[in-house]
Design a protein around this motif. Structure first.
Motif, short mmCIF file in Angstrom:
data_model
loop_
_atom_site.label_atom_id
_atom_site.label_comp_id
_atom_site.label_asym_id
_atom_site.label_seq_id
_atom_site.Cartn_x
_atom_site.Cartn_y
_atom_site.Cartn_z
N PRO A 94 0.80 -1.06 -0.04
CA PRO A 94 -0.06 0.08 -0.04
C PRO A 94 0.74 1.22 0.07
O PRO A 94 0.50 2.38 -0.65
N GLU A 95 1.90 1.23 0.81
CA GLU A 95 2.71 2.54 0.86
C GLU A 95 3.27 2.74 -0.63
O GLU A 95 3.51 4.01 -1.10
N VAL A 96 3.85 1.68 -1.32
CA VAL A 96 4.51 1.96 -2.66
C VAL A 96 3.32 2.18 -3.52
O VAL A 96 3.54 3.15 -4.48
N ALA A 97 2.09 1.89 -3.44
CA ALA A 97 0.84 1.93 -4.38
C ALA A 97 0.63 3.57 -4.20
O ALA A 97 0.42 4.23 -5.12
N ARG A 98 0.40 4.19 -3.08
CA ARG A 98 0.05 5.67 -2.54
C ARG A 98 1.20 6.37 -3.46
O ARG A 98 0.86 7.29 -4.24
N VAL A 99 2.47 6.01 -3.48
CA VAL A 99 3.46 6.88 -4.04
C VAL A 99 3.23 6.91 -5.49
O VAL A 99 3.25 7.87 -6.34
N LEU A 100 3.14 5.87 -6.17
CA LEU A 100 2.85 5.61 -7.50
C LEU A 100 1.72 6.06 -8.08
O LEU A 100 1.83 6.81 -9.12
N ILE A 101 0.45 6.15 -7.40
CA ILE A 101 -0.59 6.87 -7.86
C ILE A 101 -0.45 8.46 -7.60
O ILE A 101 -1.02 9.04 -8.94
N ALA A 102 0.26 8.96 -6.73
CA ALA A 102 0.66 10.36 -6.81
C ALA A 102 1.43 10.75 -8.08
O ALA A 102 1.26 11.63 -8.52
N ILE A 103 2.28 9.65 -8.45
CA ILE A 103 3.18 9.91 -9.53
C ILE A 103 2.38 10.29 -10.84
O ILE A 103 2.50 10.98 -11.71
N VAL A 104 1.69 9.20 -10.72
CA VAL A 104 0.48 9.19 -12.04
C VAL A 104 -0.24 10.50 -12.31
O VAL A 104 -0.10 10.96 -13.21
N ALA A 105 -0.81 11.06 -11.13
CA ALA A 105 -1.47 12.58 -11.19
C ALA A 105 -0.55 13.53 -11.41
O ALA A 105 -0.68 14.36 -12.37
N LEU A 106 0.70 13.48 -11.25
CA LEU A 106 1.72 14.54 -11.55
C LEU A 106 2.07 14.36 -12.85
O LEU A 106 2.31 15.31 -13.59
N ALA A 107 2.16 13.24 -13.64
CA ALA A 107 2.44 12.83 -14.87
C ALA A 107 1.45 13.46 -15.94
O ALA A 107 1.71 14.07 -16.80
N ALA A 108 0.19 13.30 -15.31
CA ALA A 108 -0.86 13.89 -16.35
C ALA A 108 -0.59 15.60 -16.34
O ALA A 108 -0.87 16.10 -17.57
N PHE A 109 -0.26 16.12 -15.43
CA PHE A 109 -0.16 17.60 -15.73
C PHE A 109 1.06 17.82 -16.81
O PHE A 109 1.22 18.58 -17.49
N LEU A 110 2.35 17.12 -16.38
CA LEU A 110 3.52 17.31 -17.14
C LEU A 110 3.23 16.97 -18.78
O LEU A 110 3.86 17.56 -19.41
N MET A 111 2.38 15.89 -18.78
CA MET A 111 2.15 15.33 -20.45
C MET A 111 1.29 16.44 -21.07
O MET A 111 1.57 16.77 -22.25
N VAL A 112 0.44 17.16 -20.50
CA VAL A 112 -0.24 18.09 -20.98
C VAL A 112 0.57 19.58 -21.44
O VAL A 112 0.13 20.05 -22.17
N LEU A 113 1.47 19.59 -20.61
CA LEU A 113 2.56 20.74 -20.78
C LEU A 113 3.27 20.64 -22.23
O LEU A 113 3.86 21.74 -22.75
N LEU A 114 3.46 19.39 -22.82
CA LEU A 114 4.29 19.15 -24.13
C LEU A 114 3.40 20.19 -25.10
O LEU A 114 2.32 20.41 -25.23
N PRO A 115 4.21 20.49 -26.02
CA PRO A 115 3.74 21.32 -27.10
C PRO A 115 2.70 20.88 -27.77
O PRO A 115 2.65 19.42 -28.16
N ALA A 116 1.39 21.59 -28.27
CA ALA A 116 0.47 21.29 -29.03
C ALA A 116 0.90 20.95 -30.51
O ALA A 116 2.02 21.33 -31.07
N ARG A 117 0.14 20.13 -31.09
CA ARG A 117 0.78 19.45 -32.34
C ARG A 117 -0.64 19.82 -33.41
O ARG A 117 -1.53 18.84 -33.79
#
Length: 244
Positions: A94-117
């Motif tokens: 569970p402790e590892v899962a919580r960290v990984l789930i949080a990283i997924v949420a962070l990745a969502a923001f970073l991916m949308v910052l990529l230049p539009a196509r």
């Protein structure tokens, strides 16, 4: 569960559903980390997916008609990989899962910052990989959004089409995740009862969010989506640095 905890979960469900109705995504990104503070992360994902299925069936025919055909392809690929992600979740501490789930949420923001196509038309490989990633993340984190949101929002398509396409994918992934959880014995009657208790706030929040969507302009909507992902990323960082 203490009544105060239940009330806070209901409030979180209402807010997350309002965001879903307004943006077309985001319910799981907000809801899973919050209710995961009250129940184990595996159960939080199962409950979130059940709620996504229940609310996804509301107006499903209209949403399907308004979305791109690619939504069906992405959703089908995601459905195949969702059980794999779900098995990985319950095999992770569970402790590892919580960290990984949080990283997924962070990745969502970073991916949308990529230049539009502008003018980019995703091919079969990109569409299939988006579906596969969405399925794995649905099972593991209850969050199919990180690969799906950039797929649609980084292209100059009408916001109505983008929103409907995302909602179609999320309905299909919620079907797969709920069915897989039941088939693998990873869901319990308590999860179903908890989801049923939270469905009222979800239904109301989604209704109000959908009404708000129809009253805002395209720039305001896209700005709201960006703000949502930024807040999700902030929540992820805070969850990583704050002791349990």
């Amino acid at each position: 569960m203490p009544l105060l905890s239940l009330a806070l979960c209901a409030l979180a469900a209402f807010i997350a559903a309002f965001v879903r109705g307004m943006a077309g995504f985001g319910m799981a990104i907000l809801l899973v980390p919050l209710i995961g503070l009250v129940i184990p992360p595996g159960e939080a994902v199962v409950v979130s997916n059940m709620l996504a299925l229940m609310i996804g069936l509301v107006g499903a025919r209209k949403v399907w008609a308004a979305g791109e055909k690619s939504a069906g392809v992405i959703g089908a690929a995601a459905m195949l990989l969702t059980p794999v992600g779900l098995l990985a979740l319950f095999a992770t501490p569970p402790e590892v899962a919580r960290v990984l789930i949080a990283i997924v949420a962070l990745a969502a923001f970073l991916m949308v910052l990529l230049p539009a196509r502008p003018g980019h038309a995703p091919g079969k490989v990109e569409t299939g990989l988006t579906g596969a990633a969405a399925g794995l993340l649905t099972g593991f984190a209850g969050m199919p959004g990180p690969p799906v949101v950039p797929y649609y929002l980084r292209r100059p398509i009408p916001r109505e089409v983008a929103r409907a396409s995302m909602l179609t994918v999320f309905l299909l992934t919620s079907i797969a995740s709920t069915a897989a959880a039941l088939a693998l014995g990873l869901a319990s009657w308590r999860d179903a009862l908890f989801a049923a208790l939270l469905f009222g706030p979800v239904l109301l929040g989604n209704h109000l969010g959908a009404k708000a969507f129809g009253k805002v302009s395209d720039p305001v909507w896209r700005g709201f989506v960006g703000f949502l992902l930024a807040m999700s990323a902030l929540m992820a960082v805070l969850r990583l640095i704050t002791p349990n």
